[in-house]
Design a protein around this motif. Structure first.
Motif, short mmCIF file in Angstrom:
data_model
loop_
_atom_site.label_atom_id
_atom_site.label_comp_id
_atom_site.label_asym_id
_atom_site.label_seq_id
_atom_site.Cartn_x
_atom_site.Cartn_y
_atom_site.Cartn_z
N LEU A 124 0.81 -1.22 0.00
CA LEU A 124 0.00 0.00 0.00
C LEU A 124 0.84 1.26 0.00
CD1 LEU A 124 -2.85 -1.07 2.43
CD2 LEU A 124 -3.03 -0.67 -0.02
N SER A 125 2.06 1.17 0.56
CA SER A 125 2.89 2.38 0.60
C SER A 125 3.36 2.78 -0.80
CB SER A 125 4.07 2.18 1.53
OG SER A 125 4.92 1.21 0.99
N SER A 126 3.22 1.86 -1.76
CA SER A 126 3.63 2.21 -3.12
C SER A 126 2.53 2.98 -3.86
CB SER A 126 3.97 0.94 -3.90
OG SER A 126 2.78 0.21 -4.15
N VAL A 127 1.35 3.05 -3.24
CA VAL A 127 0.26 3.79 -3.89
C VAL A 127 0.40 5.28 -3.58
CG1 VAL A 127 -2.25 4.03 -4.07
CG2 VAL A 127 -1.25 1.80 -3.63
N ASP A 128 0.63 6.07 -4.59
CA ASP A 128 0.89 7.49 -4.38
C ASP A 128 -0.35 8.29 -4.02
OD1 ASP A 128 3.55 7.53 -4.60
OD2 ASP A 128 3.62 8.06 -6.73
N ASN A 129 -1.43 7.90 -4.64
CA ASN A 129 -2.63 8.69 -4.50
C ASN A 129 -3.35 8.37 -3.17
OD1 ASN A 129 -5.54 9.27 -4.78
ND2 ASN A 129 -4.93 9.91 -6.84
N ASN A 130 -3.58 9.41 -2.35
CA ASN A 130 -4.17 9.22 -1.02
C ASN A 130 -5.54 8.58 -1.06
OD1 ASN A 130 -2.04 10.34 0.39
ND2 ASN A 130 -2.80 12.41 0.01
N ILE A 131 -6.37 9.07 -1.98
CA ILE A 131 -7.75 8.56 -2.04
C ILE A 131 -7.74 7.10 -2.44
CG2 ILE A 131 -10.02 8.87 -3.11
CD1 ILE A 131 -9.03 11.79 -3.75
N GLU A 132 -6.92 6.80 -3.45
CA GLU A 132 -6.82 5.43 -3.93
C GLU A 132 -6.39 4.51 -2.79
OE1 GLU A 132 -4.27 3.47 -7.42
OE2 GLU A 132 -4.67 5.60 -7.73
N ARG A 133 -5.42 5.00 -2.00
CA ARG A 133 -4.89 4.18 -0.92
C ARG A 133 -5.97 3.92 0.13
NH1 ARG A 133 0.10 6.83 0.23
NH2 ARG A 133 -1.27 8.31 1.21
N GLU A 134 -6.75 4.96 0.43
CA GLU A 134 -7.86 4.81 1.37
C GLU A 134 -8.83 3.73 0.91
OE1 GLU A 134 -8.75 6.10 4.40
OE2 GLU A 134 -6.62 6.67 4.30
N ILE A 135 -9.12 3.76 -0.38
CA ILE A 135 -10.06 2.78 -0.93
C ILE A 135 -9.53 1.36 -0.73
CG2 ILE A 135 -11.17 1.93 -3.05
CD1 ILE A 135 -11.22 4.90 -3.98
N TYR A 136 -8.22 1.19 -1.00
CA TYR A 136 -7.63 -0.14 -0.84
C TYR A 136 -7.67 -0.59 0.61
CZ TYR A 136 -5.91 -0.19 -5.62
OH TYR A 136 -5.83 -0.22 -6.98
N ILE A 137 -7.36 0.34 1.53
CA ILE A 137 -7.36 -0.03 2.95
C ILE A 137 -8.76 -0.50 3.34
CG2 ILE A 137 -7.15 0.88 5.31
CD1 ILE A 137 -4.83 2.59 4.35
N ASP A 138 -9.73 0.22 2.84
CA ASP A 138 -11.12 -0.13 3.11
C ASP A 138 -11.44 -1.53 2.59
OD1 ASP A 138 -13.43 1.08 4.27
OD2 ASP A 138 -14.35 0.91 2.27
N LYS A 139 -11.04 -1.76 1.34
CA LYS A 139 -11.30 -3.05 0.70
C LYS A 139 -10.63 -4.20 1.45
CE LYS A 139 -12.22 -2.65 -4.25
NZ LYS A 139 -11.67 -2.87 -5.59
N VAL A 140 -9.33 -3.99 1.76
CA VAL A 140 -8.56 -5.04 2.42
C VAL A 140 -9.20 -5.38 3.75
CG1 VAL A 140 -6.38 -5.49 3.61
CG2 VAL A 140 -6.37 -4.51 1.32
N SER A 141 -9.58 -4.37 4.51
CA SER A 141 -10.12 -4.65 5.84
C SER A 141 -11.43 -5.43 5.71
CB SER A 141 -10.30 -3.36 6.64
OG SER A 141 -11.34 -2.60 6.09
N LYS A 142 -12.22 -5.08 4.72
CA LYS A 142 -13.49 -5.81 4.55
C LYS A 142 -13.25 -7.23 4.07
CE LYS A 142 -16.75 -2.08 3.79
NZ LYS A 142 -16.69 -0.98 2.82
N GLN A 143 -12.39 -7.34 3.04
CA GLN A 143 -12.20 -8.62 2.39
C GLN A 143 -11.53 -9.67 3.28
OE1 GLN A 143 -10.52 -7.90 -1.39
NE2 GLN A 143 -10.89 -9.96 -2.16
N TYR A 144 -10.56 -9.23 4.09
CA TYR A 144 -9.79 -10.20 4.86
C TYR A 144 -10.10 -10.14 6.34
CZ TYR A 144 -7.40 -10.44 0.41
OH TYR A 144 -7.13 -10.56 -0.92
N GLY A 145 -11.15 -9.42 6.70
CA GLY A 145 -11.58 -9.36 8.09
C GLY A 145 -10.53 -8.82 9.03
N ILE A 146 -9.80 -7.80 8.57
CA ILE A 146 -8.81 -7.16 9.43
C ILE A 146 -9.34 -5.77 9.72
CG2 ILE A 146 -6.43 -6.33 9.55
CD1 ILE A 146 -5.77 -8.47 7.43
N SER A 147 -9.29 -5.32 10.94
CA SER A 147 -9.87 -4.01 11.24
C SER A 147 -9.03 -2.91 10.59
CB SER A 147 -9.96 -3.79 12.74
OG SER A 147 -8.69 -3.44 13.25
N LYS A 148 -9.70 -1.87 10.19
CA LYS A 148 -9.02 -0.74 9.56
C LYS A 148 -7.96 -0.16 10.50
CE LYS A 148 -11.61 2.00 6.29
NZ LYS A 148 -12.46 3.18 6.14
#
Ligand SMILES: [Zn+2]
Length: 590
Positions: free
Chosen positions: A393-417
């Motif tokens: 995730l640290s390779s993602v430059d765009n802040n909004i894009e990174r937020e979206i991924y964090i959101d997705k990852v937490s939902k998909q793999y059951g890890i809290s944000k």
């Protein structure tokens, strides 16, 4: 003195990627679709210089310089357009015609003969496919469920047995050295001319302008000793690293993305089932040239590699190459079929479309690969997985894009944000990523046209250049050249309306050829600006409505004025009726 042809200009232009060229003078940083940097033409502290890889244009919002790669080089090197062209041609090792240089014209003549031989050969093979002796080929296409429309669209054929093609080409009057140059025929030790492709199912390979440049042949006989597929060798008109099978068809597709598959048969089978946006790599790993070519025709490229063949590394490599060229690269997740051909036959077009819609990005793919290494029920594994995704995730430059991924990852793999953030906070890399660069839009009033009108007109040009197929008809039917208030837009619009083009690329080419620095920098501004269009259809509709409303209101005012004059009853009635109609129409327009 030599006047270079438009073809030459185009060849040189497409061989010099604007981002590569400008990067040699300016440090560019990508943000979203475009690149930004400090303008080399005026002094500034924050970047207002923007480069669009999609459109191959640059524009500075500070000093309003802009144009294509030729304009850039001639401006920065302070040389003429012609000198810029010569310089860029040399860089790309493209030989320009000169008076002394007869080699050039010799090659041009040979090339043109080779194209002729290739098209004759494609026709020869294709016609043979329908002959009684081609039973083995007919059975194969039947087995692969290819219909006649598909066979015709791809000009699929059946090659001869020994030297049928050679003999055929000789009867057409081609010279031996021309035939040999195409690689379709070779000379054996005894001095006999032999066809390279024998008793194979033939797939002509065409370049983006639809010229046949090479062939692929699939074996039909049950013979272990011969290769399943053979292709033309590289030659004067064919480079496998620079072409893609079926791109000539896919570039005309109305679909918003291009699907990249591995085999000819995958592309052909998908085409038959409604996917006209599929291309196949020609037996090579994806190259930078191919990625650049794809990006020219579509922003979103979807990799659909065989599930067993390519493997994760090839996918990772492919996605990385595409992203480097500024594509929105995704990978399709296919299960229970070895390749797209098998999948679409087994499950149908609808299901395949769902796979396309759900294709995942490079970042998601990396996360998925990481996930496969760990058992997330194990606490230790979970921590390691978390560490690994933080890296990704640290390779993602765009802040909004990174937020979206964090959101997705937490939902998909059951890890809290919170856990993701906490891990991310530990790793400094997360914060060291550069702040987003935004172009500063300085408003320099060139003419006294209302900025809203100017923006609206720019949007029309933008839509015409980027979405020609959808926008040309509704726009040209409802908006007149004289509706334009800005002189630049008026001229550009008139050029588009008057020309006889039918694709985005052709429009851009025609506009690029308008020899005016003002027009070029105006076009570049339009191309690198973001209009935040969510739906092209809605955008066109809105703009057409505005003009329709204006036309109706103008006529309304005219009629009201007219009514004040003396009229016969009949005239009054007809004016009144027209007025009523206008009022009804006006209430209907949103
Ligand atoms: Zn500038």
């Amino acid at each position: 003195m030599i006047q270079y042809s438009d073809d030459i200009k185009e060849e040189v232009r497409s061989a010099n990627d604007i981002v590569d060229v400008i990067s040699q003078y300016v440090t560019l940083k990508r943000s979203g679709r475009n690149y930004f940097g400090l303008c080399p033409f005026h002094s500034e502290k924050s970047p207002s210089f923007s480069v669009s890889p999609d459109r191959q244009y640059f524009h500075c919002f500070g000093c309003h310089k802009g144009g294509d790669v030729f304009t850039f080089v001639s401006e920065i090197e302070r040389i003429s357009f012609k000198e810029a062209l010569e310089m860029l041609a040399e860089k790309a090792r493209i030989e320009l015609p000169t008076i002394e240089n007869s080699e050039y014209s010799k090659n041009t003549a040979l090339k043109s003969q080779m194209y002729k031989i290739n098209i004759e050969t494609a026709t020869f093979f294709h016609e043979r496919l329908y002959k009684p002796f081609a039973k083995i080929a007919q059975e194969y296409v039947k087995k692969r469920k290819l219909d006649n429309r598909t066979l015709k669209a791809f000009k699929i054929g059946y090659s001869g047995e020994y030297n049928e093609l050679y003999k055929h080409l000789k009867t057409l009057g081609f010279k031996d050295e021309e035939i040999i140059a195409t690689g379709l025929v070779y000379k054996n030790d005894r001095g006999d001319y032999i066809d390279r492709f024998r008793k194979r199912l033939m797939f002509p390979i065409m370049n983006t302008s639809g010229k046949v440049i090479a062939f692929g042949g699939r074996k039909l006989e049950d013979n272990e000793k011969i290769a399943k597929y053979i292709n033309s060798n590289e030659n004067l008109v064919y480079s496998k690293k620079k072409n893609l099978f079926a791109l000539n068809l896919a570039k005309q597709s109305q679909k918003e993305n291009i699907v990249l598959v591995e085999g000819y048969m995958d592309a052909i089978s998908l085409y038959q089932r409604g996917f006209d946006n599929v291309v196949a790599s020609l037996g090579t790993a994806l190259t930078d040239d191919q990625a650049r070519l794809l990006r020219k025709y579509s922003k979103q490229i979807i990799l659909s590699y065989d599930s067993d063949g390519a493997g994760q590394d090839a996918i990772l490599r492919g996605l990385t190459i595409l992203e480097k060229q500024g594509c929105d690269a995704r990978v399709l997740q296919m299960e229970n079929a070895k390749d797209p051909d098998e999948y679409v036959i087994k499950y149908g077009s609808g299901r395949f479309q769902i796979l396309i819609d759900n294709a995942i990005s490079l970042v998601e793919f990396k996360i998925k690969m990481a996930k496969n290494k760990y058992n997330l029920d194990n606490a230790n594994d979970k921590i390691n997985f978390l560490k690994e995704i933080t890296q990704i995730l640290s390779s993602v430059d765009n802040n909004i894009e990174r937020e979206i991924y964090i959101d997705k990852v937490s939902k998909q793999y059951g890890i809290s944000k919170e856990a993701v953030y906490a891990e991310v906070n530990k790793g400094k890399t997360y914060f060291s990523s550069n702040p987003e660069v935004k172009p500063i839009q300085k408003s320099i009033k060139k003419t006294k046209i209302d900025s809203a009108i100017c923006k609206r007109e720019n949007l029309i040009i933008y839509l015409l250049i980027n979405n020609y197929q959808e926008s040309f008809k509704p726009i040209s039917q409802n908006i007149k050249v004289d509706d334009f208030k800005s002189d630049e837009n008026k001229l550009i619009y008139k050029t588009i309306i008057d020309s006889n083009v039918n694709s985005n690329e052709e429009i851009l080419q025609i506009i690029s050829n308008i020899e005016s620095q003002e027009i070029q920098s105006h076009v570049s501004e339009i191309l690198v600006s973001d209009y935040g269009i969510k739906s092209v259809k809605k955008g066109i509709e809105d703009i057409v409505n505005i003009y329709e409303k204006e036309h109706l209101n103008e006529r309304k005012t005219e009629i009201i004025k007219e009514l004040e004059k003396k009229h016969t009853n009949e005239e009054l009635e007809s004016l009144g009726q027209e007025l009523n109609e206008i009022i009804v129409k006006l209430t209907k327009i949103k």
